[in-house]
Design an enzyme around this catalytic site. Structure first.
Site, PDB file in Angstrom:
ATOM      1  N   ASP A 164      53.658   8.665  51.546  1.00 56.46           N
ATOM      2  CA  ASP A 164      53.944  10.295  52.616  1.00 56.46           C
ATOM      3  C   ASP A 164      52.920  10.885  51.445  1.00 56.46           C
ATOM      4  O   ASP A 164      52.300  11.089  50.388  1.00 56.46           O
ATOM      5  CB  ASP A 164      55.470   9.744  52.301  1.00 56.46           C
ATOM      6  N   GLU A 165      52.712  12.006  53.110  1.00 55.30           N
ATOM      7  CA  GLU A 165      52.253  13.488  52.375  1.00 55.30           C
ATOM      8  C   GLU A 165      51.334  13.402  50.185  1.00 55.30           C
ATOM      9  O   GLU A 165      51.045  13.976  50.886  1.00 55.30           O
ATOM     10  CB  GLU A 165      53.325  14.472  51.800  1.00 55.30           C
ATOM     11  N   ALA A 166      50.369  12.371  51.908  1.00 56.95           N
ATOM     12  CA  ALA A 166      48.653  12.803  50.496  1.00 56.95           C
ATOM     13  C   ALA A 166      47.893  13.604  50.902  1.00 56.95           C
ATOM     14  O   ALA A 166      46.641  13.248  52.421  1.00 56.95           O
ATOM     15  CB  ALA A 166      48.339  10.751  50.961  1.00 56.95           C
TER      16      ALA A 166
END
Length: 500
Positions: A164-166
C-alpha cells in the site's frame, strides 16, 4: 444504490438475519509499542474470547531476522523462541495467524538505515524500495522467506505482502534504466512484475500459502494488465478504508472492476489508529461507524465474488515507522470488542454486550453505556495503562475547560507579562494555585503511567509517550507557575513604556 442501502438498514433494524463476516482477523502493528511477550499472549487470549477468528501480525523490525537484516532489527526485537512461544499460544487458542511483511512501500524500518539507503526509490525518502534494483528484490524475498520459515511451522495458510501507499515509483536510477526497456515506461507494469515475483516466490517456497495484498495498486488497474501479470491468480486483494462513508470512498464501479479480476476479496476496517496520527484516546464512534459501513459493504457486494467473508480489523500503533504513537492497545480494547460484534451482527444486542463485558473481565454490573463512555472498571489485559491514560485525559480536559483560568491568562499572563515579570498579582495568584494543584495531580498520573506501561511495554514506549503527550503540558504549567512566582516577588514597577 440508496434504495439498496435503505432496505439493508431496515432489515437490520427489524432484526432480519443477515450473515456478516465469517472470519474476523485482528491486526497487530509492531512498529509502535510492541507488547511484551506475556502481555502479547494475554491479548491473544482476550481476542479469542471476544470472538475473533485470527490475527494479522505485522512484525516489522521486531522479528529476529538473521543475516544482513539482523543489522537493522529493533534492539528490543523478540527472540525466535519468543516468536515461537507467541505462535504456539495463538495455535492453542485456534486463532489463524497471518504474517504481514511489507514488500514495496512502508519499508522505513530497512531503508532508514545508511547501509540500505541506496535502495530507496527516492534518496530523500526512506519509504519505497527501488524495485528496479535486483538487490531490493533479493532483500525483500529474504525478509519474506525468513518470516515464513517460522510461520510455516504453524501451517500458515496466508501471508500478507502489504504493497500500500507506494508514493514514489520510477525515480531511482535503476528504475529509470529498466522502465523504457522492459515496461514501456509504465510504472504500474514494473510494480506488477515486482509483486508477481514476490508472490511466485511464496507459492513456490510455501505451496500451501496464499498471498494477500492491500488493494491500492489494483483498484484502478486495467483488467488486462492484472491478467497479464497473473495477479488475478496469485493474490487476494484486501480492500481497506477507514472512513464513515464507504459508498462514496469505495464506489460500486470499483467493486465491479475488482470482481472482473478476482474471485475472492477481503475487507479492511479499523478499531484504532485511524483517527489522527497523534490521538492517544480512542473515541470509539468513528470506528463503530466505519465497521457498520463495512458490514453493509459486505451485504451489498458479496454476491459479486465467489468469496467475500473475511475482514481484517486493523489496529495501527503508528501511521508509519517515524510517526508518533497513537491509540495504544490498552485504550482500544473496548473498541475492538464492540466492533467485532458490529462486523458479525451490525447491532450490539444485549447478549453480545454481556459476552463482551465478560470477556473484558468487567464487573457484572457494567453497562454498555459505561463501555461506550470509557467509564467502566473492566480489568482486561493492560487496564492499568488504560486507566492511567484516562486519568491524564480527564485532568488535561478539566484544565483546558477551566475558562476562568484562561480568561485571566489572556488578560494578565501573556508572553509579555512573563518576559517582563510584570502583572497584577490580584488576578494571577489564583491561577498560580490552579497550576500547583494541576502539577501535583499530574505528577501522580505520570507515576501511574510509568508503572503501568512498564508492565506491558518495553522501556522506550513510556519515554516516548511522556515526551510527546505529557511533558509539553507539564512544562507549560511549570513555566506559568514559575512566572506567577516571579511576578509575586515584585512590589513596584517603573513607568511605561516597558518595551524599549
Amino acid at each position: 444504490m440508496l434504495l439498496q442501502r435503505t432496505l439493508l438498514v431496515l432489515a437490520l433494524t427489524l432484526n432480519i438475519a443477515l450473515c456478516g463476516y465469517q472470519r474476523s482477523i485482528v491486526h497487530f502493528d509492531m512498529k509502535g509499542a510492541p507488547p511484551k511477550v506475556a502481555y502479547f499472549k494475554q491479548l491473544l487470549t482476550t481476542i479469542s474470547g471476544l470472538g475473533a477468528t485470527g490475527v494479522l501480525l505485522e512484525w516489522e523490525d521486531m522479528f529476529p531476522f538473521r543475516g544482513d537484516l539482523s543489522r537493522v532489527v529493533n534492539k528490543n526485537a523478540y527472540t525466535e523462541d519468543e516468536v515461537i512461544s507467541i505462535l504456539e499460544h495463538a495455535q492453542q487458542l485456534e486463532l489463524e495467524v497471518i504474517p504481514l511483511v511489507q514488500t514495496l512501500a512502508h519499508m522505513e524500518w530497512i531503508l532508514k538505515n545508511e547501509e540500505y539507503s541506496n535502495l530507496r526509490e527516492d534518496e530523500r525518502y526512506p519509504m519505497v524500495a527501488c524495485i528496479g534494483d535486483p538487490q531490493s528484490l533479493e532483500l525483500i524475498i529474504d525478509s519474506v522467506n525468513q518470516l515464513m520459515r517460522v510461520h510455516s511451522k504453524f501451517n500458515s495458510r496466508y501471508i500478507h505482502i502489504g504493497a500500500d501507499e507506494a508514493f514514489q515509483v520510477g525515480i531511482c536510477e535503476a528504475d529509470r534504466l529498466v522502465l523504457p526497456v522492459k515496461y514501456e515506461n509504465d510504472t504500474l507494469r514494473m510494480i506488477f512484475d515486482h509483486l508477481k515475483k514476490v508472490s511466485i516466490n511464496v507459492t513456490e517456497e510455501f505451496p500451501a500459502t496464499k498471498v494477500l495484498m492491500w488493494f491500492d495498486e489494483l483498484k484502478s488497474a486495467p483488467l488486462e494488465l492484472i491478467k497479464e501479470y497473473s495477479l488475478d491468480e496469485l493474490v487476494i486483494p484486501v480492500v481497506w478504508k477507514y472512513t464513515s462513508n464507504l459508498d462514496n470512498d469505495l464506489p460500486p464501479e470499483m467493486w465491479k472492476n475488482m470482481s472482473y479480476s478476482f474471485k475472492e476479496v477481503w475487507g479492511g476496517s479499523a478499531f484504532k489508529g485511524a483517527d489522527g496520527a497523534s490521538r492517544y484516546w480512542n473515541r470509539l464512534k468513528p470506528y463503530i461507524l466505519n465497521n457498520k459501513e463495512w458490514y453493509l459493504q459486505n451485504e451489498k457486494y458479496k454476491s459479486q465474488f465467489t468469496t467475500f467473508d473475511s475482514i481484517i480489523i486493523t489496529g495501527w500503533q503508528r501511521y508509519d515507522h517515524f510517526a508518533s504513537l497513537c491509540e495504544l492497545w490498552p485504550t482500544s480494547m473496548v473498541s475492538l470488542a464492540l466492533n467485532l460484534i458490529v462486523l458479525t451482527k451490525f447491532h450490539i444486542d444485549t447478549v453480545s454486550a454481556e459476552q463482551a463485558i465478560q470477556a473484558l473481565n468487567c464487573p457484572p454490573s457494567t453497562t454498555l453505556d459505561q463501555l461506550v463512555a470509557g467509564s467502566d472498571r473492566c480489568r482486561f489485559p493492560g487496564y492499568r495503562a488504560r486507566d492511567a491514560i484516562r486519568d491524564y485525559v480527564q485532568l488535561k480536559t478539566f484544565f483546558e475547560n477551566s475558562t476562568w483560568v484562561h480568561n485571566r491568562e489572556n488578560g494578565w499572563l501573556q508572553s509579555s507579562h512573563m518576559r517582563l515579570a510584570a502583572s497584577n498579582p490580584y488576578y494571577i495568584d489564583a491561577i498560580g494555585k490552579a497550576y500547583e494543584r494541576t502539577l501535583k495531580k499530574l505528577d501522580t498520573v505520570s507515576t501511574n503511567l510509568r508503572t503501568a506501561f512498564t508492565e506491558i511495554f518495553y522501556p522506550d514506549v513510556i519515554e516516548e509517550f511522556l515526551t510527546d503527550y505529557v511533558t509539553p503540558f507539564s512544562e507549560d504549567l511549570q513555566k506559568r507557575k514559575d512566572a506567577v512566582q516571579n511576578i509575586d516577588t515584585k512590589r513596584s514597577y517603573g513607568p511605561r513604556p516597558w518595551f524599549l
